[in-house]
Design a protein around this motif. Structure first.
Motif, PDB file in Angstrom:
ATOM      1  N   GLY A 137       4.290 -11.007  15.054  1.00 43.69           N
ATOM      2  CA  GLY A 137       4.682 -11.121  13.447  1.00 43.69           C
ATOM      3  C   GLY A 137       5.028  -9.731  13.075  1.00 43.69           C
ATOM      4  N   THR A 138       5.173  -9.580  12.420  1.00 34.97           N
ATOM      5  CA  THR A 138       5.488  -8.556  11.134  1.00 34.97           C
ATOM      6  C   THR A 138       4.362  -8.630   9.825  1.00 34.97           C
ATOM      7  OG1 THR A 138       7.007  -8.955   9.331  1.00 34.97           O
ATOM      8  CG2 THR A 138       7.902  -7.798  12.065  1.00 34.97           C
ATOM      9  N   ALA A 139       4.047  -7.192   9.769  1.00 38.80           N
ATOM     10  CA  ALA A 139       2.970  -6.642   9.078  1.00 38.80           C
ATOM     11  C   ALA A 139       3.786  -4.902   7.830  1.00 38.80           C
ATOM     12  CB  ALA A 139       2.143  -5.971   9.557  1.00 38.80           C
ATOM     13  N   GLN A 140       3.500  -5.795   6.357  1.00 34.56           N
ATOM     14  CA  GLN A 140       4.234  -4.821   5.825  1.00 34.56           C
ATOM     15  C   GLN A 140       2.743  -3.690   4.824  1.00 34.56           C
ATOM     16  OE1 GLN A 140       6.790  -2.963   5.477  1.00 34.56           O
ATOM     17  NE2 GLN A 140       7.407  -3.864   7.395  1.00 34.56           N
ATOM     18  N   ALA A 141       2.767  -3.068   4.335  1.00 32.45           N
ATOM     19  CA  ALA A 141       1.332  -2.730   3.902  1.00 32.45           C
ATOM     20  C   ALA A 141       1.573  -2.231   2.468  1.00 32.45           C
ATOM     21  CB  ALA A 141       0.332  -2.132   4.872  1.00 32.45           C
ATOM     22  N   VAL A 142       0.694  -1.962   2.034  1.00 31.54           N
ATOM     23  CA  VAL A 142       0.554  -0.912   0.163  1.00 31.54           C
ATOM     24  C   VAL A 142      -1.129  -0.561   0.755  1.00 31.54           C
ATOM     25  CG1 VAL A 142       0.203  -0.940  -2.142  1.00 31.54           C
ATOM     26  CG2 VAL A 142       2.234  -2.512  -0.741  1.00 31.54           C
ATOM     27  N   ILE A 143      -1.235   0.387   0.106  1.00 36.28           N
ATOM     28  CA  ILE A 143      -2.818   1.234   0.539  1.00 36.28           C
ATOM     29  C   ILE A 143      -2.592   1.671  -0.815  1.00 36.28           C
ATOM     30  CG2 ILE A 143      -3.877   2.474   1.466  1.00 36.28           C
ATOM     31  CD1 ILE A 143      -1.836   3.133   4.075  1.00 36.28           C
ATOM     32  N   SER A 144      -4.203   1.055  -1.668  1.00 35.30           N
ATOM     33  CA  SER A 144      -3.847   1.633  -3.033  1.00 35.30           C
ATOM     34  C   SER A 144      -5.326   2.362  -3.258  1.00 35.30           C
ATOM     35  CB  SER A 144      -4.468  -0.085  -3.647  1.00 35.30           C
ATOM     36  OG  SER A 144      -4.249  -1.022  -3.790  1.00 35.30           O
ATOM     37  N   GLY A 145      -5.834   2.773  -2.427  1.00 34.95           N
ATOM     38  CA  GLY A 145      -7.030   4.193  -2.342  1.00 34.95           C
ATOM     39  C   GLY A 145      -7.435   3.979  -0.671  1.00 34.95           C
ATOM     40  N   GLU A 146      -8.007   5.103  -0.747  1.00 31.44           N
ATOM     41  CA  GLU A 146      -8.839   5.307   0.476  1.00 31.44           C
ATOM     42  C   GLU A 146     -10.740   5.666   0.337  1.00 31.44           C
ATOM     43  OE1 GLU A 146      -7.594   5.742   3.639  1.00 31.44           O
ATOM     44  OE2 GLU A 146      -5.663   6.023   3.580  1.00 31.44           O
ATOM     45  N   LEU A 182      -2.894 -10.224   3.354  1.00 29.23           N
ATOM     46  CA  LEU A 182      -4.636  -9.490   3.578  1.00 29.23           C
ATOM     47  C   LEU A 182      -4.444  -9.113   2.759  1.00 29.23           C
ATOM     48  CD1 LEU A 182      -4.443  -9.078   7.198  1.00 29.23           C
ATOM     49  CD2 LEU A 182      -5.243 -11.301   6.294  1.00 29.23           C
ATOM     50  N   SER A 183      -5.981  -9.244   2.544  1.00 31.01           N
ATOM     51  CA  SER A 183      -6.763  -7.653   1.507  1.00 31.01           C
ATOM     52  C   SER A 183      -8.074  -6.984   2.325  1.00 31.01           C
ATOM     53  CB  SER A 183      -7.268  -8.225  -0.041  1.00 31.01           C
ATOM     54  OG  SER A 183      -7.703  -7.402  -0.333  1.00 31.01           O
ATOM     55  N   ILE A 184      -7.992  -5.459   2.493  1.00 31.93           N
ATOM     56  CA  ILE A 184      -9.107  -5.166   3.826  1.00 31.93           C
ATOM     57  C   ILE A 184      -9.995  -4.236   2.273  1.00 31.93           C
ATOM     58  CG2 ILE A 184      -9.889  -3.510   5.120  1.00 31.93           C
ATOM     59  CD1 ILE A 184      -6.822  -4.775   7.166  1.00 31.93           C
ATOM     60  N   ARG A 185     -11.071  -4.734   1.821  1.00 31.86           N
ATOM     61  CA  ARG A 185     -11.867  -2.992   1.260  1.00 31.86           C
ATOM     62  C   ARG A 185     -13.035  -2.617   2.121  1.00 31.86           C
ATOM     63  NH1 ARG A 185     -11.336  -4.251  -4.473  1.00 31.86           N
ATOM     64  NH2 ARG A 185      -9.008  -4.878  -4.459  1.00 31.86           N
ATOM     65  N   PHE A 186     -12.548  -1.274   1.991  1.00 27.57           N
ATOM     66  CA  PHE A 186     -13.421  -0.628   3.850  1.00 27.57           C
ATOM     67  C   PHE A 186     -13.679   0.475   3.416  1.00 27.57           C
ATOM     68  CE2 PHE A 186      -8.681   0.801   2.816  1.00 27.57           C
ATOM     69  CZ  PHE A 186      -9.296   2.204   3.429  1.00 27.57           C
ATOM     70  N   ASN A 187     -15.173   0.663   4.373  1.00 27.27           N
ATOM     71  CA  ASN A 187     -15.063   2.176   3.400  1.00 27.27           C
ATOM     72  C   ASN A 187     -15.034   3.013   4.756  1.00 27.27           C
ATOM     73  OD1 ASN A 187     -16.755   1.867   6.577  1.00 27.27           O
ATOM     74  ND2 ASN A 187     -18.435   0.173   6.310  1.00 27.27           N
ATOM     75  N   ASN A 220      -3.663  -3.815   0.625  1.00 30.78           N
ATOM     76  CA  ASN A 220      -3.234  -5.239   1.280  1.00 30.78           C
ATOM     77  C   ASN A 220      -1.959  -5.211   1.671  1.00 30.78           C
ATOM     78  OD1 ASN A 220      -4.463  -6.457  -1.047  1.00 30.78           O
ATOM     79  ND2 ASN A 220      -3.496  -5.252  -2.349  1.00 30.78           N
ATOM     80  N   ILE A 221      -1.520  -6.238   2.361  1.00 30.53           N
ATOM     81  CA  ILE A 221      -0.516  -6.413   3.489  1.00 30.53           C
ATOM     82  C   ILE A 221      -0.439  -7.964   3.369  1.00 30.53           C
ATOM     83  CG2 ILE A 221      -0.590  -6.464   6.567  1.00 30.53           C
ATOM     84  CD1 ILE A 221      -3.460  -4.732   6.410  1.00 30.53           C
ATOM     85  N   TRP A 222       1.068  -7.595   4.575  1.00 25.99           N
ATOM     86  CA  TRP A 222       2.008  -8.400   4.060  1.00 25.99           C
ATOM     87  C   TRP A 222       2.526  -9.480   5.530  1.00 25.99           C
ATOM     88  CZ3 TRP A 222       1.160  -5.961  -0.172  1.00 25.99           C
ATOM     89  CH2 TRP A 222       0.776  -6.094  -1.020  1.00 25.99           C
ATOM     90  N   LEU A 223       2.171 -10.410   6.425  1.00 25.16           N
ATOM     91  CA  LEU A 223       2.136 -10.857   7.218  1.00 25.16           C
ATOM     92  C   LEU A 223       3.467 -11.815   7.285  1.00 25.16           C
ATOM     93  CD1 LEU A 223      -1.566 -11.494   7.832  1.00 25.16           C
ATOM     94  CD2 LEU A 223       0.055  -9.368   8.834  1.00 25.16           C
ATOM     95  N   SER A 224       4.334 -11.756   8.112  1.00 22.14           N
ATOM     96  CA  SER A 224       5.472 -13.026   8.552  1.00 22.14           C
ATOM     97  C   SER A 224       5.682 -13.237   9.772  1.00 22.14           C
ATOM     98  CB  SER A 224       6.804 -12.260   7.812  1.00 22.14           C
ATOM     99  OG  SER A 224       7.299 -12.858   8.065  1.00 22.14           O
ATOM    100  N   VAL A 225       5.487 -14.478  10.334  1.00 21.69           N
ATOM    101  CA  VAL A 225       6.087 -13.942  11.883  1.00 21.69           C
ATOM    102  C   VAL A 225       7.382 -15.441  11.024  1.00 21.69           C
ATOM    103  CG1 VAL A 225       5.656 -15.632  13.724  1.00 21.69           C
ATOM    104  CG2 VAL A 225       3.851 -15.119  12.238  1.00 21.69           C
ATOM    105  N   LYS A 226       8.327 -14.762  12.149  1.00 24.52           N
ATOM    106  CA  LYS A 226       9.967 -16.092  11.899  1.00 24.52           C
ATOM    107  C   LYS A 226       9.701 -16.553  13.511  1.00 24.52           C
ATOM    108  CE  LYS A 226      12.006 -12.345   9.278  1.00 24.52           C
ATOM    109  NZ  LYS A 226      12.369 -13.216   8.148  1.00 24.52           N
ATOM    110  N   GLY A 227      10.823 -17.944  13.067  1.00 23.36           N
ATOM    111  CA  GLY A 227      11.006 -18.830  14.004  1.00 23.36           C
ATOM    112  C   GLY A 227      12.341 -19.453  13.952  1.00 23.36           C
TER     113      GLY A 227
END
Length: 378
Positions: free
Chosen positions: A282-291, A256-261, A184-191
């Motif tokens: 912008g910026t991105a902050q992520a949490v990897i729940s599992g490979e 965002l949520s990415i499910r990846f192979n 899961n990735i949190w995106l932010s754009v500041k103005g």
């Protein structure tokens, strides 16, 4: 000793255990296992809001040098919600079904495994149960601390079966030999905030966020791999929080949520998204729940399939579909496969399991455990 898995499931369902779970439901399971010769270790990990979480590791040691087969699962359940026909934490038999929260996911399969091992003599080998109260939540204080405890006491299994509800239409039609990864990735754009009538005095972040999301949404991560479906990126949230109609906001956010192979790693995807986010300011902050992981077909999957076919007449499809499970942690310890009940009602109002399926599942688990203790995995 012969135990009825339906009765065991009723006892577990009657213990309210919304995630994160502690207390009564673990005492109930311990009371089932001690008479069967298991040494039970219970411990609590974590602090609010993600804890405290109770965990249970039970082991019945076989002869020196014998193989070790583990069953893994969780006693925590999702909140029941409204609209149940009967009490979600009061098991009720109606017709051929047993109703209650956790009947399918996954107190029913835990009950079936307890019933299964009751008929396996200790001389067959070492058996253990790896049970958490934190699978339906953040999974931070559950199976990971359990694995640390197992390493500390030197009780690592040779093979592990996770009792998640993997069957789709009939008990036995599917087993999971792997899972996609999750990030899961949190995106932010500041103005810069300002009056809508004077846009030259402000900096609206929304158009830049929209452009960023459009580029991300257009990504084709892959077309799938030998054992996995295509990876997918989904936009799961948009947030500005601007209640005024005449104000340009100072910040815009998305998630965002990415499910990846197995063609990707979580970190590689985070770096790719971060590069796009930064290019749009912008910026991105992520949490990897599992490979992602896969237990390739071999001796272990063969014995699981053989046990299922012997009791149901079905040869299960070996799949990697669906969400994540605690198998993503356990795969670092030993080969792991998931097999369990039909998943049609899990997480739903009036969750229910066919009582006959619990009985058949106990017989399948008994066959799997006996075979796993007798042969080695490839």
């Amino acid at each position: 000793m012969t135990l009825d898995p339906v009765v065991l499931a009723e006892r577990l369902i009657d213990c309210e255990s919304v995630t994160p779970a502690t207390g009564e439901v673990f005492a109930c399971l311990e009371a089932m296992l001690v008479p069967l010769g298991f040494a039970v270790h219970r411990f609590v990990a974590g602090e609010p809001p993600e804890g405290p979480v109770e965990n249970l590791f039970a082991v019945r040691k076989g002869p020196a040098g014998s193989r070790h087969f583990a069953f893994a699962g969780h006693l925590d359940v999702v909140p029941p919600g409204e609209g149940w026909s009967s009490g979600p934490f009061k098991a009720e038999r109606r017709g051929e079904l047993l109703y209650g929260r956790g009947a399918v996911d996954m107190k029913g399969s835990i009950a079936s495994f307890v019933a299964a091992v009751a008929d396996i003599p200790a001389v067959a080998g070492t058996l253990s149960l790896i049970i958490t109260g934190d699978e339906e939540g953040p999974a931070k204080y559950g199976t990971v601390p359990l694995i640390a405890h197992m390493r500390e006491v030197g009780e690592l299994p040779d093979l592990c079966l996770v009792g998640e509800p993997t069957s789709v239409h009939r008990l036995g039609d599917m087993a999971k030999i792997g899972r996609r990864g999750s990030v899961n990735i949190w995106l932010s754009v500041k103005g810069s905030q300002g009056h809508v009538a004077y846009p030259h005095l402000a900096d609206n972040p929304i158009p830049r966020l929209i452009a960023m999301l459009a580029e991300l949404d257009a990504l084709v991560l892959d077309e799938g791999s030998d054992w996995f479906q295509a990876s997918n990126l989904e936009i799961t949230d948009l947030e500005v929080g601007n209640r005024a109609t005449n104000v340009i906001p100072a910040e815009a956010k998305a998630r965002l949520s990415i499910r990846f192979n197995d063609l990707h790693t979580g970190q590689g995807l985070v770096e790719r998204v971060t590069e796009i986010a930064e290019r749009h300011g912008g910026t991105a902050q992520a949490v990897i729940s599992g490979e992602s992981f896969v237990t390739l077909p071999g001796a272990f999957s063969d014995l699981v399939s053989a046990a299922v076919e012997a009791e149901t007449g079905l040869k299960p499809e070996l799949s990697t579909t669906g969400g994540t499970s605690d198998a993503r942690f356990l795969r670092a310890v030993c080969p792991v496969i998931e097999f369990g009940l039909c998943n049609a009602t899990m997480h739903k109002t009036d969750e229910a399991v066919a009582m006959d399926d619990l009985v058949v599942l106990a017989r399948i688990y008994r066959r799997i455990a006996r075979a796993a203790l007798a042969v080695s995995a490839s």
